[in-house]
Every structure is written in C-alpha cells, then in structure tokens.
Enzyme design. Structure first.
Site, mmCIF file in Angstrom:
data_model
loop_
_atom_site.group_PDB
_atom_site.id
_atom_site.type_symbol
_atom_site.label_atom_id
_atom_site.label_comp_id
_atom_site.label_asym_id
_atom_site.label_seq_id
_atom_site.Cartn_x
_atom_site.Cartn_y
_atom_site.Cartn_z
ATOM 1 N N ASN A 1 1.105 -1.140 -0.105
ATOM 2 C CA ASN A 1 0.098 0.092 -0.054
ATOM 3 C C ASN A 1 0.730 1.129 -0.078
ATOM 4 O O ASN A 1 1.347 1.522 1.015
ATOM 5 C CB ASN A 1 -0.932 -0.249 1.125
ATOM 6 C CG ASN A 1 -1.621 1.197 1.155
ATOM 7 O OD1 ASN A 1 -1.774 1.979 0.559
ATOM 8 N ND2 ASN A 1 -2.199 1.552 2.491
ATOM 9 N N HIS B 1 -9.342 0.937 4.493
ATOM 10 C CA HIS B 1 -8.055 0.932 5.280
ATOM 11 C C HIS B 1 -8.398 2.049 6.651
ATOM 12 O O HIS B 1 -9.277 2.884 6.375
ATOM 13 C CB HIS B 1 -7.274 1.756 4.555
ATOM 14 C CG HIS B 1 -5.742 1.775 5.073
ATOM 15 N ND1 HIS B 1 -5.271 2.617 5.990
ATOM 16 C CD2 HIS B 1 -4.793 0.949 4.898
ATOM 17 C CE1 HIS B 1 -4.295 2.493 6.194
ATOM 18 N NE2 HIS B 1 -3.767 1.373 5.595
ATOM 19 N N GLU C 1 -5.507 -5.314 10.157
ATOM 20 C CA GLU C 1 -4.541 -4.228 10.789
ATOM 21 C C GLU C 1 -4.790 -3.557 11.976
ATOM 22 O O GLU C 1 -5.734 -2.607 12.036
ATOM 23 C CB GLU C 1 -4.449 -3.210 9.428
ATOM 24 C CG GLU C 1 -4.182 -3.894 7.869
ATOM 25 C CD GLU C 1 -3.635 -2.614 7.139
ATOM 26 O OE1 GLU C 1 -2.581 -2.995 6.416
ATOM 27 O OE2 GLU C 1 -4.160 -1.680 6.773
HETATM 28 C C1 PEP Z 1 -0.685 -0.007 5.680
HETATM 29 O O1 PEP Z 1 -0.824 1.192 5.703
HETATM 30 O O2 PEP Z 1 -1.738 -0.990 5.354
HETATM 31 C C2 PEP Z 1 0.361 -0.535 6.650
HETATM 32 C C3 PEP Z 1 0.423 -1.657 7.118
HETATM 33 O O3 PEP Z 1 1.349 0.202 6.942
HETATM 34 P P1 PEP Z 1 2.708 0.157 7.793
HETATM 35 O O4 PEP Z 1 3.319 -0.991 7.187
HETATM 36 O O5 PEP Z 1 3.676 1.264 7.158
HETATM 37 O O6 PEP Z 1 2.614 -0.022 9.152
#
Ligand code: PEP
Length: 255
Positions: free
Chosen positions: A11, A98, A170
């Site tokens: 992403n 997200h 996440e």
């Molecule tokens: C994301 O934005 O989906 C993400 C996982 O970011 P990072 O890997 O920078 O924590």
C-alpha cells in the site's frame, strides 16, 4: 499444512509519482525470482500512478490495486473513482476500509460495505481492511470490534458473490508506528476472523479466504508472522516503498 497461496500487497498510500511508480514496479519485477512464485504480489499506487504501474507490471507477475473506490459507476461525484474506472485502468484488486480512510475520511462499516459490494460487482478483488485501535485493545474489545467491522463490511453480500474476497487484519496501533503485533497476537485475531467467516459464509469459504496481516511488517518480522497458520500474507505500507524491503518480505512469503 497451509495450502492458501499467500499474498504480499504494498500500500503505497500518497507516495510515488507516475515516473517513480513505474520505476519501483520495474525494480520489484526485476528482483523477483523466475518461475512460479508461490505467492501473489500486488502494489497499490495512488490513482494518478496506476497507468504507469500497470504498464511497468505488464510482463510480470505483479498486479495493481486501487487504494479505494466509490460505489457508483459514474456521475456527479467530484474527486471519486469508480470500480469500472479502476478495472479499465488495469487494476485487479482494490483496498477498502483502510484505517486511514476510516480515521481521516469518515469511512463507516456501512460505506465500507457499499464499496466492497461495488468492487465485487465490477470484478475487482476487495482487500477488506479492519482492525482495532490501541484504546479498544487495552479495553479488551479487540474481538468485539473486529467482528462488528467484519459483519458490517460484509452486510448482506452472499458467499457466491464474495468469492475471492481478501481480508486484511491491521491493528491501528501497529500501522506506521514500527510497533508490530507479535505473531501470537496476530494469529489469535486471524483465527478468530476465520471462525467468524465460517459462521457467515460457511467452512469452505473460511478455509480458502486469504487473511493478510498489516502493521509495520518488515523483512525481519514477516517470516514469523506469515508462518502462523491463519496468516496468509501481508499488507505492507512503509516497507513496500523500497524494492529491497518489499522483496525481502515477498521472499518470506514464498518460503
Ligand atoms: C498499511 O498502511 O496498510 C500498513 C500496514 O502500513 P505500515 O506497514 O507502514 O505499518
């Protein structure tokens, strides 16, 4: 043994111009091992860089995703991008829900549901993101929160229509913070989500659905996270912006 083909998706958020995007895709493609990867590789550049990324990805296994979509096909919706537009631009996937969209742009479970339904309707695979905040985790509400987000995002979508859906767990407190969930913490939630999906869509669906982990995934923690039985790859933010780091994570996904 885990027979689900892992996915490593980058992403890129609001990073990379068209020229930079084309160059990064080329660097990733060149660094991938030849032959069957045993892993799906996706990048999600900003809308303005999709064409350049698709062109650079054309001959290789890298696929391109949108970072969001609007649910209407077309119309007076200034600033929005539709499923057919992404599809015709060469995207195969689209990120939906997200936490940055939820936090800064007012996404709710209801709008996430409409976007997932639109993605499926227009032949894009939704990468459906969900996860708890630190406050929610510390209050012992992680399972309650992710279950509400999961059910709200899926709504009345039927299992046949949801084929191919990808879920990304996440935890908000791990995104961009350098603080990664431990493999046990992540596995606990992934296992819970898979069971919840079995309750919604049945065991067959739940057995095949890919559930990615996202939150400060790096080459040195990717292996232990993706080695968990219910973790089927990663949605990677910061570390997807450098080919060497992204390739390092992909290598862990192909082991
Ligand atoms: C994301 O934005 O989906 C993400 C996982 O970011 P990072 O890997 O920078 O924590």
């Amino acid at each position: 043994m885990n027979k689900r083909v892992p996915i490593v998706a980058g992403n890129w958020k609001m990073h990379k111009t068209p020229a930079e995007s084309g160059a990064l895709v080329k660097e990733i493609r060149t660094g991938l091992p030849a032959g069957d990867l045993g892993c799906e590789v996706i990048v999600a550049p900003p809308f303005t860089s999709i064409a350049a990324a698709v062109e650079a990805a054309a001959a290789g296994p890298v696929r391109v995703a949108g970072q969001n979509l609007f649910w209407e096909e077309k119309g007076a919706f200034t600033g929005e991008i539709s499923g057919p537009m992404l599809k015709e631009s060469g995207c195969s996937h689209v990120i939906v829900g997200h936490s940055e969209r939820r936090q800064y742009f007012g996404e709710s479970d209801e709008t996430v549901n409409r976007r997932i339904a639109a993605a499926l309707q227009y032949g894009l695979v939704p990468i459906f993101c969900l996860g708890e905040t630190l406050e929610e985790r510390e209050a012992g509400k992680t399972f309650e929160v992710v279950e509400t987000q999961l059910k709200g995002g899926i709504g009345t979508i039927r299992p046949d229509d949801a084929a191919g859906l990808v879920v990304a767990y996440e935890p908000v407190w791990a995104i961009g913070t350098g603080r990664t969930a431990t493999p046990d913490q992540a596995q606990e939630v992934h296992g819970f989500l898979r069971e919840a999906l079995a309750g919604i869509f049945g065991e067959d669906f739940a057995g095949g659905v890919r559930i990615l982990y996202g939150g400060s995934m790096k080459p040195d923690n990717a292996g232990s996270l993706m080695g968990q039985s219910d973790i089927d790859g990663g949605l990677v933010g910061g570390a997807s912006l450098k080919a060497a780091d992204f390739l390092g994570i992909i290598r862990e996904g192909t082991k």
